[in-house]
Write a protein that holds these residues in place. Structure first.
Motif: not given
Length: 252
Positions: A140-155
């Motif tokens: 769950e931590i990896f899946r959340q962290g990966i999603a937030i990496m992508d969110e940060q890239a777009n932001k």
């Protein structure tokens, strides 16, 4: 980075700090581990057969995905681990060594589900010296962290993580390391530590676990792998370089 200006490669940095010889150092490691030669072609390397002693192909338990069903997530993971252990003139990086597949396979098993660990509350933010403190599993931590990496890239850069330049990826990964990113149920610093540790384990694990493709990480360290015996050389006063042997060779 200063190490590059002096002609010191990142793999040299790993060797001189003890990382490449198995002595994992805590603290501000990202500056030495982050690299710049990333495969940006949208494909993940390290998908071929492993080879054992003598260059013969050896069996691999699985070269497909076991946890990630979304290739976009897997590609973000792949680019992130390549930044942590990059390819350079001394050898392959995390992608070519199969570390993304190693991590995927581990997340699909007991490591990812924390099945053998105490996971009951109460849950408090622990000290840096304490162990696992999250109610979330590693998967769950990896899946959340990966999603937030992508969110940060777009932001930050208006692009997906896999489309960023190396320095932009480094900025985001470093923000996780410095605990500057908000995550639910876990700190971003803790996620970074999990990611870094899993990357190094995938790079140096026996190939039977789907990392360390062709035992090339062992070759960079001159690590012999799982030799049956050293009796012929035990009294030799000179350093003996062995062709590494994987546990996969013992299956036959």
């Amino acid at each position: 980075m200063a190490v590059e200006k002096k002609g010191l490669s990142r793999r040299d940095f790993l060797k001189t700090t003890g990382i490449a010889t198995g002595a994992f150092v805590g603290g501000g490691l990202i500056g030495g581990l982050v690299g710049y030669n990333v495969n940006k072609e949208g494909q993940v390397a390290g998908t071929g057969d492993h080879k054992g002693a003598g260059g013969e192909p050896t069996a691999v338990s699985n070269r497909g995905l076991m946890y990630f069903t979304n290739m976009a997530e897997f590609n973000v993971l792949s680019q992130a681990v390549e930044r942590i252990f990059p390819e350079d003139d001394l050898g392959p990086g995390a992608i070519a060594l199969g570390a993304p597949y190693f991590i995927d396979n581990q997340l699909a098993g007991n490591y990812g589900s924390n099945v053998k660990e105490y996971m009951q509350g109460p849950f408090f933010a622990g000290e840096a010296t304490q162990g696992y403190q999250s109610k979330l599993t590693r998967a769950e931590i990896f899946r959340q962290g990966i999603a937030i990496m992508d969110e940060q890239a777009n932001k930050r850069f208006k692009q997906g993580f896999v489309d960023l330049e190396g320095a932009q990826m480094d900025e985001i990964i470093t923000a996780f390391q410095k605990n500057e990113i908000d995550m639910k149920g876990v700190s971003s610093e803790f996620f970074f530590k999990l990611l870094r540790q899993a990357t190094l384990e995938g790079v140096y694990a026996d190939p039977i676990y789907n990392g360390n493709v062709n035992m090339d990480a062992w070759r960079m360290k001159e690590f012999p792998g799982n030799q049956m015996t050293y009796i012929a050389e035990i009294e030799n006063e000179k350093f003996v370089k062995y062709e590494p042997v994987s546990l996969t060779s013992m299956e036959h």
